[in-house]
Design a protein around this motif. Structure first.
Motif, PDB file in Angstrom:
ATOM      1  N   ALA A   2     -27.920  28.463 -33.993  1.00  0.00           N
ATOM      2  CA  ALA A   2     -28.627  27.315 -33.416  1.00  0.00           C
ATOM      3  C   ALA A   2     -27.805  26.038 -33.559  1.00  0.00           C
ATOM      4  N   MET A   3     -27.099  25.889 -34.675  1.00  0.00           N
ATOM      5  CA  MET A   3     -26.235  24.711 -34.845  1.00  0.00           C
ATOM      6  C   MET A   3     -25.105  24.723 -33.827  1.00  0.00           C
ATOM      7  N   LEU A   4     -24.550  25.918 -33.595  1.00  0.00           N
ATOM      8  CA  LEU A   4     -23.511  26.011 -32.570  1.00  0.00           C
ATOM      9  C   LEU A   4     -24.090  25.769 -31.189  1.00  0.00           C
ATOM     10  N   TRP A   5     -25.364  26.130 -30.998  1.00  0.00           N
ATOM     11  CA  TRP A   5     -26.045  25.871 -29.745  1.00  0.00           C
ATOM     12  C   TRP A   5     -26.084  24.363 -29.461  1.00  0.00           C
ATOM     13  N   ARG A   6     -26.331  23.569 -30.513  1.00  0.00           N
ATOM     14  CA  ARG A   6     -26.380  22.111 -30.387  1.00  0.00           C
ATOM     15  C   ARG A   6     -25.071  21.483 -30.889  1.00  0.00           C
ATOM     16  N   TRP A   7     -23.956  22.047 -30.508  1.00  0.00           N
ATOM     17  CA  TRP A   7     -22.658  21.631 -31.019  1.00  0.00           C
ATOM     18  C   TRP A   7     -22.372  20.158 -30.723  1.00  0.00           C
ATOM     19  N   TYR A   8     -22.850  19.646 -29.618  1.00  0.00           N
ATOM     20  CA  TYR A   8     -22.507  18.281 -29.228  1.00  0.00           C
ATOM     21  C   TYR A   8     -23.148  17.246 -30.147  1.00  0.00           C
ATOM     22  N   ASP A   9     -24.236  17.611 -30.854  1.00  0.00           N
ATOM     23  CA  ASP A   9     -24.866  16.658 -31.767  1.00  0.00           C
ATOM     24  C   ASP A   9     -24.024  16.399 -33.016  1.00  0.00           C
ATOM     25  N   ILE A  10     -23.054  17.261 -33.270  1.00  0.00           N
ATOM     26  CA  ILE A  10     -22.214  17.085 -34.456  1.00  0.00           C
ATOM     27  C   ILE A  10     -21.418  15.786 -34.366  1.00  0.00           C
ATOM     28  N   PHE A  11     -21.098  15.326 -33.144  1.00  0.00           N
ATOM     29  CA  PHE A  11     -20.354  14.073 -32.991  1.00  0.00           C
ATOM     30  C   PHE A  11     -21.157  12.877 -33.489  1.00  0.00           C
ATOM     31  N   LEU A  12     -22.492  13.010 -33.558  1.00  0.00           N
ATOM     32  CA  LEU A  12     -23.316  11.925 -34.077  1.00  0.00           C
ATOM     33  C   LEU A  12     -23.284  11.861 -35.598  1.00  0.00           C
ATOM     34  N   LEU A  13     -22.721  12.879 -36.234  1.00  0.00           N
ATOM     35  CA  LEU A  13     -22.774  12.985 -37.693  1.00  0.00           C
ATOM     36  C   LEU A  13     -21.445  12.702 -38.364  1.00  0.00           C
ATOM     37  N   ILE A  14     -20.350  12.780 -37.633  1.00  0.00           N
ATOM     38  CA  ILE A  14     -19.042  12.587 -38.255  1.00  0.00           C
ATOM     39  C   ILE A  14     -18.641  11.107 -38.134  1.00  0.00           C
ATOM     40  N   PRO A  15     -18.043  10.526 -39.178  1.00  0.00           N
ATOM     41  CA  PRO A  15     -17.666   9.102 -39.141  1.00  0.00           C
ATOM     42  C   PRO A  15     -16.340   8.836 -38.449  1.00  0.00           C
ATOM     43  N   LEU A  16     -15.680   9.874 -37.969  1.00  0.00           N
ATOM     44  CA  LEU A  16     -14.391   9.713 -37.307  1.00  0.00           C
ATOM     45  C   LEU A  16     -14.564   9.842 -35.800  1.00  0.00           C
ATOM     46  N   TRP A  17     -13.683   9.186 -35.062  1.00  0.00           N
ATOM     47  CA  TRP A  17     -13.688   9.263 -33.594  1.00  0.00           C
ATOM     48  C   TRP A  17     -15.096   9.019 -33.051  1.00  0.00           C
ATOM     49  N   ARG A  18     -15.686   7.912 -33.502  1.00  0.00           N
ATOM     50  CA  ARG A  18     -17.062   7.632 -33.100  1.00  0.00           C
ATOM     51  C   ARG A  18     -17.208   7.459 -31.590  1.00  0.00           C
ATOM     52  N   TRP A  19     -16.117   7.120 -30.889  1.00  0.00           N
ATOM     53  CA  TRP A  19     -16.210   6.950 -29.437  1.00  0.00           C
ATOM     54  C   TRP A  19     -16.574   8.261 -28.737  1.00  0.00           C
ATOM     55  N   LEU A  20     -16.355   9.422 -29.424  1.00  0.00           N
ATOM     56  CA  LEU A  20     -16.730  10.705 -28.829  1.00  0.00           C
ATOM     57  C   LEU A  20     -18.242  10.915 -28.778  1.00  0.00           C
ATOM     58  N   ARG A  21     -19.000  10.003 -29.362  1.00  0.00           N
ATOM     59  CA  ARG A  21     -20.455  10.123 -29.291  1.00  0.00           C
ATOM     60  C   ARG A  21     -20.976   9.947 -27.875  1.00  0.00           C
ATOM     61  N   ILE A  22     -20.125   9.546 -26.961  1.00  0.00           N
ATOM     62  CA  ILE A  22     -20.536   9.469 -25.569  1.00  0.00           C
ATOM     63  C   ILE A  22     -20.959  10.843 -25.064  1.00  0.00           C
ATOM     64  N   ILE A  23     -20.413  11.918 -25.645  1.00  0.00           N
ATOM     65  CA  ILE A  23     -20.770  13.279 -25.204  1.00  0.00           C
ATOM     66  C   ILE A  23     -22.232  13.586 -25.515  1.00  0.00           C
ATOM     67  N   PRO A  24     -22.690  13.511 -26.790  1.00  0.00           N
ATOM     68  CA  PRO A  24     -24.108  13.789 -27.038  1.00  0.00           C
ATOM     69  C   PRO A  24     -25.029  12.763 -26.395  1.00  0.00           C
ATOM     70  N   VAL A  25     -24.610  11.503 -26.305  1.00  0.00           N
ATOM     71  CA  VAL A  25     -25.463  10.489 -25.686  1.00  0.00           C
ATOM     72  C   VAL A  25     -25.705  10.822 -24.215  1.00  0.00           C
ATOM     73  N   THR A  26     -24.656  11.190 -23.498  1.00  0.00           N
ATOM     74  CA  THR A  26     -24.804  11.525 -22.083  1.00  0.00           C
ATOM     75  C   THR A  26     -25.673  12.763 -21.896  1.00  0.00           C
ATOM     76  N   ILE A  27     -25.455  13.784 -22.714  1.00  0.00           N
ATOM     77  CA  ILE A  27     -26.250  15.006 -22.596  1.00  0.00           C
ATOM     78  C   ILE A  27     -27.713  14.724 -22.907  1.00  0.00           C
TER      79      ILE A  27
END
Length: 505
Positions: free
Chosen positions: A258-283
């Motif tokens: 299930a965590m792999l199913w929601r893989w894109y939410d992991i970008f909201l949890l890591i403090p690095l490359w925060r600009w990649l949060r555009i992926i979960p935000v868009t989805i």
């Protein structure tokens, strides 16, 4: 005995509505967090704008046309006062003291009868301040206090502006500053204009300078992590709860799955490359029906399909051709011609397909093709018989006898009809249900293959056939397979889309 409760349509709609509101709430929260991330990432490059609250357009020329520069003030709250502490920004001591001295100079000078006062009295307080400013100007140029804030370009702008305002023979910025901060310059020029020049051109560049301490990690002090931490807790709690519910509601899906199913939410949890949060935000915005990405997803899928289709087509076709070439080089053609089967042939339906196909083709020929072309066949036979008779010397001698021409025509017509009828009857009899005839036909096909095989088994002919087949397959790879391009696949996708649109209509 327990009963199974089924959700009514109203309950189901209410449940979906609650889920949609939750998705929208989390999507908006993720969007707000991403807005803070973008603001933090762009704060330092745009700090001059947040500090001065104005947009400046410098003058420029395009050919003979000149566009004057202007500045537009934007009403904004004191953002730098709020956000500078988060980035660890402090006023740079040297430049701040420099500006304090200029402020002190302005306080000492009385605008009333200013030029006469400076020329006659030369107040010691003013002279001392000017001397201090001249020393600080030289130190500023030599030590470059703008380097730590990566604003060395601002120092170059200050030097260029001062050199343009106070030109000298050596074109030295130090000499320009020494002359600018002198009583002679202030008395020779209008002191108000000189201080206005400094406040308009030099002060904003010096105010933009700052100091950032370096922490124990070796990086600049930055407290944005404290601002981002509450969002991290919310997204982490939601991620764990959502994936746990998915693993419980779906059979065979573990918590990790299930965590792999929601893989894109992991970008909201890591403090690095925060600009990649555009992926979960868009989805999330798409899942909450706040934006529509169906068109983009369709184009992305089609582009992905085009790339995969092109690669797979080339790989599969080239592999098939390579297998054929390998079989030819291994002598499979010779084995086939000599009726030597390396592996036993498996008959799936107890039917000789070649014989059956031959019989079908003969049936089509007799029942449909021959009746349609029979007049043409008779005309061709009639023409050939006439041609043979006309070339015969014996017939040419009898041609002068009266009545021979008529007899010849009658014989020719009868002979043509008999030949065509005999051919038709023979083929019709061949397709009739006749077990003995079928066996003879199968034997004929078998003997025909053996006859061709025996004639082609000579070493010279076999080598020539193998060489020609290999060369032909290599040309197929070069001319057709390796020339597959994206444009070809795009044409296929366009045709597919056209077919789908016709079906929808």
């Amino acid at each position: 005995m327990s009963s199974i409760q089924r959700l009514t349509p109203s309950n189901s709609k209410r449940k979906v509505r609650r889920a949609l509101w939750f998705e929208r709430l989390m999507a908006l929260l993720a969007s707000f967090n991403y807005f803070l991330v973008l603001f933090d990432l762009t704060y330092l490059p745009l700090r001059d704008f947040w500090l001065h609250k104005e947009v400046q357009l410098f003058s420029f020329d395009i050919g003979p046309v000149s566009f004057p520069g202007f500045s537009l003030e934007v009403p904004l709250p004191p953002i730098t006062q709020w956000y500078d502490p988060i980035k660890g920004i402090q006023p740079y001591r040297d430049t701040e003291q420099y500006l304090d001295k200029v402020n002190a100079l302005e306080a000492e000078i009385d605008a009333t009868n200013l030029r006469t006062k400076l020329r006659s009295l030369q107040p010691p307080e003013v002279a001392q301040i000017l001397e201090d400013l001249r020393q600080r100007s030289v130190e500023m140029i030599e030590t470059n206090p703008f380097q730590l804030a990566d604003k060395t370009g601002d120092l170059e702008k200050i030097k260029n502006k001062m050199r343009e305002h106070i030109p000298n023979e050596d074109d030295s910025a130090k000499e320009a500053f020494r002359e600018f901060w002198s009583i002679e310059n202030l008395t020779a020029r209008d002191p108000e204009n000189e201080l206005e020049f400094f406040n308009d051109e030099i002060r904003p560049l010096m105010e933009a300078n700052y100091y950032r301490p370096i922490g124990e990690t070796g990086d600049f002090v930055d407290y944005f992590g404290l601002v981002d931490f509450p969002f991290f807790l919310v997204f982490l709690t939601e991620f764990l709860a959502r994936t746990w519910l998915i693993s419980n509601r779906r059979q065979g899906v573990s918590w990790l799955d299930a965590m792999l199913w929601r893989w894109y939410d992991i970008f909201l949890l890591i403090p690095l490359w925060r600009w990649l949060r555009i992926i979960p935000v868009t989805i999330r915005l798409d899942q909450a029906n706040l934006i529509d990405l169906s068109t983009i997803q369709k184009q992305a899928r089609q582009g992905f399909v085009a790339e995969i289709a092109g690669d797979m087509t080339q790989v599969v076709v080239v592999q098939v051709i390579n297998e054929l070439q390998y079989s030819i080089r291994q002598g499979e053609i010779a084995n086939l011609l000599q009726q030597r089967e390396v592996r036993p042939y498996i008959d799936l339906n107890q039917t000789n397909e070649m014989a059956a196909l031959t019989k079908i083709m003969v049936e089509i020929t007799v029942e449909q093709v021959l009746p349609a072309i029979r007049p043409d066949v008779e005309a061709l036979l009639h023409h050939n018989l006439d041609k043979i008779l006309n070339q015969s010397q014996a017939y040419q001698g009898l041609e002068r006898v009266p009545g021979v021409e008529t007899i010849r025509n009658q014989l020719t017509e009868r002979l043509v009809q008999q030949i065509t009828q005999a051919l038709y009857n023979g083929l019709d009899a061949a397709i009739a249900d006749d077990p003995v005839g079928d066996q003879i036909l199968q034997r004929l096909i078998s003997h025909l293959g053996k006859a061709y095989g025996s004639q082609l088994q000579t070493q010279k002919t076999l080598e020539e056939i193998q060489y020609l087949l290999n060369a032909f397959l290599e040309e197929v790879k070069v001319n057709y397979v390796e020339r597959l391009s994206q444009e070809d696949l795009e044409d296929i996708l366009d045709q597919t889309r056209a077919i789908q649109q016709k079906r929808q209509v």
